[in-house]
Design a protein around this motif. Structure first.
Motif, PDB file in Angstrom:
ATOM      1  N   SER A  30      47.933 -80.399 -15.783  1.00 27.70           N
ATOM      2  CA  SER A  30      49.140 -79.590 -15.937  1.00 27.70           C
ATOM      3  C   SER A  30      50.270 -80.021 -15.011  1.00 27.70           C
ATOM      4  N   SER A  31      50.020 -80.982 -14.131  1.00 29.27           N
ATOM      5  CA  SER A  31      51.063 -81.508 -13.246  1.00 29.27           C
ATOM      6  C   SER A  31      51.809 -82.692 -13.843  1.00 29.27           C
ATOM      7  N   TYR A  32      51.390 -83.100 -15.023  1.00 30.54           N
ATOM      8  CA  TYR A  32      51.934 -84.309 -15.629  1.00 30.54           C
ATOM      9  C   TYR A  32      52.767 -84.007 -16.867  1.00 30.54           C
ATOM     10  N   THR A  33      53.929 -84.623 -16.926  1.00 29.49           N
ATOM     11  CA  THR A  33      54.634 -84.723 -18.189  1.00 29.49           C
ATOM     12  C   THR A  33      53.849 -85.675 -19.075  1.00 29.49           C
ATOM     13  N   MET A  34      53.660 -85.290 -20.325  1.00 31.00           N
ATOM     14  CA  MET A  34      52.900 -86.112 -21.258  1.00 31.00           C
ATOM     15  C   MET A  34      53.824 -86.637 -22.349  1.00 31.00           C
ATOM     16  N   ALA A  35      53.582 -87.866 -22.749  1.00 30.79           N
ATOM     17  CA  ALA A  35      54.434 -88.487 -23.750  1.00 30.79           C
ATOM     18  C   ALA A  35      53.609 -89.345 -24.701  1.00 30.79           C
ATOM     19  N   TRP A  36      54.188 -89.590 -25.856  1.00 32.99           N
ATOM     20  CA  TRP A  36      53.654 -90.564 -26.801  1.00 32.99           C
ATOM     21  C   TRP A  36      54.648 -91.706 -26.920  1.00 32.99           C
ATOM     22  N   PHE A  37      54.122 -92.911 -26.917  1.00 30.47           N
ATOM     23  CA  PHE A  37      54.887 -94.124 -27.176  1.00 30.47           C
ATOM     24  C   PHE A  37      54.237 -94.853 -28.348  1.00 30.47           C
ATOM     25  N   ARG A  38      54.959 -95.777 -28.920  1.00 38.64           N
ATOM     26  CA  ARG A  38      54.381 -96.602 -29.980  1.00 38.64           C
ATOM     27  C   ARG A  38      54.887 -98.022 -29.860  1.00 38.64           C
ATOM     28  N   PRO A  88      56.773 -96.109 -43.725  1.00 41.23           N
ATOM     29  CA  PRO A  88      56.160 -97.397 -43.346  1.00 41.23           C
ATOM     30  C   PRO A  88      56.619 -97.879 -41.970  1.00 41.23           C
ATOM     31  N   GLU A  89      57.839 -97.583 -41.600  1.00 36.83           N
ATOM     32  CA  GLU A  89      58.338 -98.023 -40.297  1.00 36.83           C
ATOM     33  C   GLU A  89      57.721 -97.257 -39.130  1.00 36.83           C
ATOM     34  N   ASP A  90      56.924 -96.238 -39.412  1.00 35.51           N
ATOM     35  CA  ASP A  90      56.176 -95.543 -38.361  1.00 35.51           C
ATOM     36  C   ASP A  90      54.885 -96.286 -38.007  1.00 35.51           C
ATOM     37  N   THR A  91      54.561 -97.318 -38.745  1.00 36.77           N
ATOM     38  CA  THR A  91      53.358 -98.094 -38.474  1.00 36.77           C
ATOM     39  C   THR A  91      53.418 -98.713 -37.084  1.00 36.77           C
ATOM     40  N   ALA A  92      52.408 -98.430 -36.273  1.00 34.14           N
ATOM     41  CA  ALA A  92      52.388 -98.915 -34.894  1.00 34.14           C
ATOM     42  C   ALA A  92      51.087 -98.485 -34.232  1.00 34.14           C
ATOM     43  N   VAL A  93      50.867 -99.014 -33.044  1.00 36.57           N
ATOM     44  CA  VAL A  93      49.829 -98.486 -32.164  1.00 36.57           C
ATOM     45  C   VAL A  93      50.473 -97.392 -31.323  1.00 36.57           C
ATOM     46  N   TYR A  94      49.889 -96.201 -31.381  1.00 37.52           N
ATOM     47  CA  TYR A  94      50.417 -95.055 -30.660  1.00 37.52           C
ATOM     48  C   TYR A  94      49.570 -94.816 -29.412  1.00 37.52           C
ATOM     49  N   SER A  95      50.259 -94.629 -28.299  1.00 38.53           N
ATOM     50  CA  SER A  95      49.577 -94.422 -27.025  1.00 38.53           C
ATOM     51  C   SER A  95      50.131 -93.182 -26.337  1.00 38.53           C
ATOM     52  N   CYS A  96      49.240 -92.424 -25.725  1.00 42.85           N
ATOM     53  CA  CYS A  96      49.725 -91.320 -24.900  1.00 42.85           C
ATOM     54  C   CYS A  96      49.822 -91.791 -23.452  1.00 42.85           C
ATOM     55  N   ALA A  97      50.706 -91.154 -22.716  1.00 43.50           N
ATOM     56  CA  ALA A  97      50.971 -91.551 -21.336  1.00 43.50           C
ATOM     57  C   ALA A  97      51.266 -90.329 -20.492  1.00 43.50           C
ATOM     58  N   ALA A  98      50.998 -90.448 -19.210  1.00 45.02           N
ATOM     59  CA  ALA A  98      51.197 -89.339 -18.280  1.00 45.02           C
ATOM     60  C   ALA A  98      52.062 -89.783 -17.109  1.00 45.02           C
ATOM     61  N   LYS A  99      52.989 -88.913 -16.745  1.00 46.69           N
ATOM     62  CA  LYS A  99      53.851 -89.205 -15.589  1.00 46.69           C
ATOM     63  C   LYS A  99      53.895 -87.967 -14.706  1.00 46.69           C
ATOM     64  N   TYR A 100      53.589 -88.169 -13.431  1.00 49.14           N
ATOM     65  CA  TYR A 100      53.443 -87.061 -12.494  1.00 49.14           C
ATOM     66  C   TYR A 100      54.787 -86.407 -12.222  1.00 49.14           C
ATOM     67  N   TYR A 101      54.849 -85.112 -12.472  1.00 52.54           N
ATOM     68  CA  TYR A 101      56.016 -84.288 -12.161  1.00 52.54           C
ATOM     69  C   TYR A 101      57.331 -84.957 -12.558  1.00 52.54           C
ATOM     70  N   SER A 102      57.447 -85.316 -13.801  1.00 50.72           N
ATOM     71  CA  SER A 102      58.628 -86.037 -14.264  1.00 50.72           C
ATOM     72  C   SER A 102      59.440 -85.201 -15.235  1.00 50.72           C
ATOM     73  N   SER A 103      60.701 -85.550 -15.340  1.00 47.76           N
ATOM     74  CA  SER A 103      61.531 -84.973 -16.393  1.00 47.76           C
ATOM     75  C   SER A 103      61.046 -85.459 -17.754  1.00 47.76           C
ATOM     76  N   ILE A 104      61.152 -84.616 -18.744  1.00 44.47           N
ATOM     77  CA  ILE A 104      60.736 -85.039 -20.090  1.00 44.47           C
ATOM     78  C   ILE A 104      61.715 -86.056 -20.664  1.00 44.47           C
ATOM     79  N   TYR A 105      62.876 -86.228 -20.008  1.00 45.59           N
ATOM     80  CA  TYR A 105      63.886 -87.143 -20.521  1.00 45.59           C
ATOM     81  C   TYR A 105      63.717 -88.555 -19.959  1.00 45.59           C
ATOM     82  N   TYR A 106      62.683 -88.771 -19.175  1.00 43.91           N
ATOM     83  CA  TYR A 106      62.394 -90.106 -18.667  1.00 43.91           C
ATOM     84  C   TYR A 106      61.667 -90.869 -19.750  1.00 43.91           C
TER      85      TYR A 106
END
Length: 125
Positions: A30-38, A88-106
């Motif tokens: 719960s201390s981490y901002t969580m994000a998805w990248f592709r 079709p352009e959504d085709t990618a490898v999707y990864s989740c990532a965690a950043k400690y106490y970060s803004s969601i806009y990073y």
């Protein structure tokens, strides 16, 4: 230390839906901002969506806004990405990532602390 494991990828037709999950280990999830990248073949990794520590704030890339929804459950240490109206352009490898106490806009992937191994999503036309 946080370990992330994604699941839920696969092959889907254009217009369909896929739900990705990311399970996290560690007591400080719960201390981490969580994000998805592709990352699509031959392209750089790009930001998709992020959710704040408590889940109350989210942000999305313009390319997925209105189609994807990110959420988290801190009691279960999970973050999900619901993807609808896939293209079709959504085709990618999707990864989740965690950043400690970060803004969601990073959105720079280089600044994220922990990464999952990724899961492939392929959208056929």
């Amino acid at each position: 230390q946080v370990q992330l494991v994604e699941s839920g990828g696969g092959l889907v037709q254009a217009g369909g839906s896929v739900r990705l999950s990311c399970a996290a280990s560690g007591r400080t999830f719960s201390s981490y901002t969580m994000a998805w990248f592709r990352q699509a073949p031959g392209k750089e990794r790009e930001f998709v969506a992020a959710v704040s520590w408590g889940g109350g704030s989210t942000t999305y890339a313009d390319s997925v806004k209105g189609r994807f929804t990110i959420s988290r459950d801190n009691a279960k240490n999970t973050v999900t990405l619901q993807m609808n109206s896939l293209k079709p352009e959504d085709t990618a490898v999707y990864s989740c990532a965690a950043k400690y106490y970060s803004s969601i806009y990073y959105r720079d992937p280089n600044g994220y602390d922990y990464w999952g191994q990724g899961t492939q999503v392929t959208v056929s036309s």
